[in-house]
Each structure stands twice: as structure tokens, then as C-alpha cells.
Design an enzyme around this catalytic site. Structure first.
Site, PDB file in Angstrom:
ATOM      1  N   LYS A  42       0.816  -1.199   0.000  1.00 45.95           N
ATOM      2  CA  LYS A  42       0.000   0.000   0.000  1.00 45.95           C
ATOM      3  C   LYS A  42       0.856   1.258   0.000  1.00 45.95           C
ATOM      4  CE  LYS A  42      -3.485  -2.121   3.015  1.00 45.95           C
ATOM      5  NZ  LYS A  42      -3.985  -2.065   4.407  1.00 45.95           N
ATOM      6  N   GLY A  43       2.102   1.104   0.430  1.00 48.10           N
ATOM      7  CA  GLY A  43       2.942   2.266   0.718  1.00 48.10           C
ATOM      8  C   GLY A  43       3.119   3.248  -0.417  1.00 48.10           C
ATOM      9  N   ASP A 102      14.692  -0.922   1.505  1.00 49.54           N
ATOM     10  CA  ASP A 102      15.321  -1.116   2.810  1.00 49.54           C
ATOM     11  C   ASP A 102      16.307  -2.289   2.695  1.00 49.54           C
ATOM     12  OD1 ASP A 102      15.552  -0.663   5.600  1.00 49.54           O
ATOM     13  OD2 ASP A 102      14.010  -2.113   6.043  1.00 49.54           O
ATOM     14  N   PHE A 151      13.323   4.449  11.289  1.00 55.65           N
ATOM     15  CA  PHE A 151      12.015   3.992  10.830  1.00 55.65           C
ATOM     16  C   PHE A 151      11.131   5.207  10.555  1.00 55.65           C
ATOM     17  CE2 PHE A 151       7.777   2.175  10.988  1.00 55.65           C
ATOM     18  CZ  PHE A 151       7.958   1.101  10.140  1.00 55.65           C
ATOM     19  N   VAL A 152      10.725   5.353   9.287  1.00 55.75           N
ATOM     20  CA  VAL A 152       9.976   6.547   8.883  1.00 55.75           C
ATOM     21  C   VAL A 152       8.522   6.205   8.562  1.00 55.75           C
ATOM     22  CG1 VAL A 152      11.991   7.804   8.036  1.00 55.75           C
ATOM     23  CG2 VAL A 152      10.760   6.290   6.477  1.00 55.75           C
ATOM     24  N   ARG A 164      -0.233   6.759   7.522  1.00 53.83           N
ATOM     25  CA  ARG A 164      -0.098   6.848   6.066  1.00 53.83           C
ATOM     26  C   ARG A 164      -0.565   8.203   5.547  1.00 53.83           C
ATOM     27  NH1 ARG A 164       1.032   1.691   3.947  1.00 53.83           N
ATOM     28  NH2 ARG A 164       0.042  -0.065   4.973  1.00 53.83           N
TER      29      ARG A 164
HETATM   30  P1  5GP Z   1      12.632  -4.269   1.963  1.00 55.86           P
HETATM   31  O1  5GP Z   1      12.038  -5.506   1.397  1.00 55.86           O
HETATM   32  O2  5GP Z   1      13.498  -3.483   1.017  1.00 55.86           O
HETATM   33  O3  5GP Z   1      13.339  -4.554   3.277  1.00 55.86           O
HETATM   34  O4  5GP Z   1      11.466  -3.346   2.459  1.00 55.86           O
HETATM   35  C1  5GP Z   1      10.551  -2.779   1.650  1.00 55.86           C
HETATM   36  C2  5GP Z   1       9.293  -2.541   2.434  1.00 55.86           C
HETATM   37  O5  5GP Z   1       9.536  -2.482   3.842  1.00 55.86           O
HETATM   38  C3  5GP Z   1       8.688  -1.218   2.105  1.00 55.86           C
HETATM   39  O6  5GP Z   1       7.814  -1.309   1.005  1.00 55.86           O
HETATM   40  C4  5GP Z   1       7.968  -0.853   3.389  1.00 55.86           C
HETATM   41  O7  5GP Z   1       6.693  -1.425   3.396  1.00 55.86           O
HETATM   42  C5  5GP Z   1       8.785  -1.500   4.475  1.00 55.86           C
HETATM   43  N1  5GP Z   1       9.713  -0.560   5.147  1.00 55.86           N
HETATM   44  C6  5GP Z   1      11.052  -0.582   5.129  1.00 55.86           C
HETATM   45  N2  5GP Z   1      11.581   0.421   5.848  1.00 55.86           N
HETATM   46  C7  5GP Z   1      10.538   1.112   6.325  1.00 55.86           C
HETATM   47  C8  5GP Z   1      10.425   2.305   7.133  1.00 55.86           C
HETATM   48  O8  5GP Z   1      11.388   2.961   7.560  1.00 55.86           O
HETATM   49  N3  5GP Z   1       9.160   2.710   7.406  1.00 55.86           N
HETATM   50  C9  5GP Z   1       8.060   2.054   6.956  1.00 55.86           C
HETATM   51  N4  5GP Z   1       6.886   2.557   7.294  1.00 55.86           N
HETATM   52  N5  5GP Z   1       8.120   0.952   6.204  1.00 55.86           N
HETATM   53  C10 5GP Z   1       9.354   0.484   5.889  1.00 55.86           C
END
Ligand code: 5GP
Length: 179
Positions: A42-43, A102, A151-152, A164
Site C-alpha cells: 500500500k505504501g 530497505d 524507521f519513517v 499513512r
Molecule cells: P525491503 O524488502 O526493502 O526490506 O522493504 C521494503 C518494504 O519495507 C517497504 O515497502 C515498506 O513497506 C517497508 N519498510 C522498510 N523500511 C521502512 C520504514 O522505515 N518505514 C516504513 N513505514 N516501512 C518500511
């Protein structure tokens, strides 16, 4: 809700200005290619809406929903597809639009998942990039902002489905997710 935010990392103005730049680059690079933008829900919903208004070429839009985090602030490493594409991507130029990169696990998984459907190309766009946390190597083509390891929330990004709707991106107070 605002009491839960430690500090504002990116203001509305900073976000909009950068998105206009990204949109102009994508417009220039994909002119005549009729790309398919794939938002990762959803982000991505706010970023996708604003980015698409800055892309001035023939294109189409679709969404996927994936989950990797549940209600926690650290990744489980597992990616689950909750909603797949409704468009066929064979021979299409696919542009995947993510809110934040991330560990890289989600985008890495998606690139492999979509790659077997024979798209003409796969391009990666992320609004935020947290390079300090990378667990798999991944190359994004367009990144809005490199951010520190915090963490944002806001501008589409949640913690436990909240925040959101904030129009800016802020750092959540650690005590909110450490309880
Ligand atoms: P990855 O698979 O690259 O670790 O993470 C991607 C997903 O992790 C993003 O689409 C998001 O949903 C979540 N995510 C990673 N870091 C953050 C953060 O700092 N804040 C939030 N709200 N979601 C995060």
C-alpha cells in the site's frame, strides 16, 4: 498522531520538488515506449499518484500488493503477493514504483517474479532508499532520497497501518514501536 513523530525528515515541498524531477527524467527516458507503471501497495499510493501527474507520456498503470512486514518494524524476509497484476506484461516496459528500499528483499523478489513473464524491461523507482540496511544487492534506476537508518512514516508509509495520511515523511519515536 503528530505527538508520535520525533522529527520531520522530508517536508511536503521537498517531496514534491524531487518527484517533479523524477517525473521529468522518466518522461525523457520513456518517451515512445508506452511503459506500464506498477505501484507496490500500500505504501506507494501517494507517491504513485504524485509521480504519475509528473509523467507526460503515453503509459498505463497497475498495482500489486505485497506484504513483508506485518505490524512489525523489522523485516521478516518473507514476501507474500496479496494482489497480482491485472495486465499482461509480456514485451512491456515495466516500471516498478516502491515507497522505500530497505533490505532490498521485496524488490529483489518482485524483479524475479515479474522477470519470468518476459517483459521488455524492468525499471525500478523508489522514493526513499536506506542503503545502510541492504541485505541483497539491488540496483535502482531512479531514487528520490537517500535516508539514514531510521524507521519513517507518512506520505503513504505506515506503522501498523497508521500514519499513512501524514503529508510529510517523519521519523517515528522509537518508543512507539518498541512497546
Ligand atoms: P525491503 O524488502 O526493502 O526490506 O522493504 C521494503 C518494504 O519495507 C517497504 O515497502 C515498506 O513497506 C517497508 N519498510 C522498510 N523500511 C521502512 C520504514 O522505515 N518505514 C516504513 N513505514 N516501512 C518500511
Amino acid at each position: 498522531m503528530l505527538n508520535d513523530i520525533n522529527s520531520v525528515l522530508l517536508t511536503e515541498d521537498q517531496i514534491q520538488k524531487r518527484i517533479a524531477e523524477l517525473g521529468a527524467e522518466i518522461t525523457r527516458d520513456f518517451e515512445g515506449k508506452d511503459p506500464l507503471f506498477v505501484g507496490v501497495l500500500k505504501g506507494c499510493f501517494m507517491f504513485m499518484a504524485d509521480l504519475m501527474r509528473c509523467v507526460n507520456i503515453r503509459c498505463s498503470v497497475d498495482f500489486m500488493a505485497v506484504s513483508s512486514y506485518g505490524n512489525r518494524s523489522v523485516t521478516s524476509g518473507a514476501v507474500e503477493i496479496n494482489k497480482d497484476l491485472s495486465e499482461d506484461i509480456e514485451n512491456r516496459h515495466v516500471i516498478v514504483v516502491e515507497d522505500i528500499l530497505d533490505s532490498g528483499l521485496t524488490l529483489n523478489y518482485l524483479v524475479n517474479y515479474l522477470g519470468v513473464r518476459n517483459p521488455a524491461s524492468i525499471t525500478l523507482v523508489t522514493l526513499l532508499d536506506k542503503p545502510a540496511r541492504r541485505r541483497v544487492p539491488i540496483k535502482v534506476d531512479y531514487a528520490g532520497f537517500e535516508i539514514p537508518d531510521a524507521f519513517v512514516v507518512g506520505y503513504g508509509l505506515d506503522y501498523a497501518e497508521r500514519y499513512r495520511n501524514l503529508p510529510f515523511i517523519g521519523i517515528l519515536k522509537p518508543e512507539i514501536y518498541n512497546d
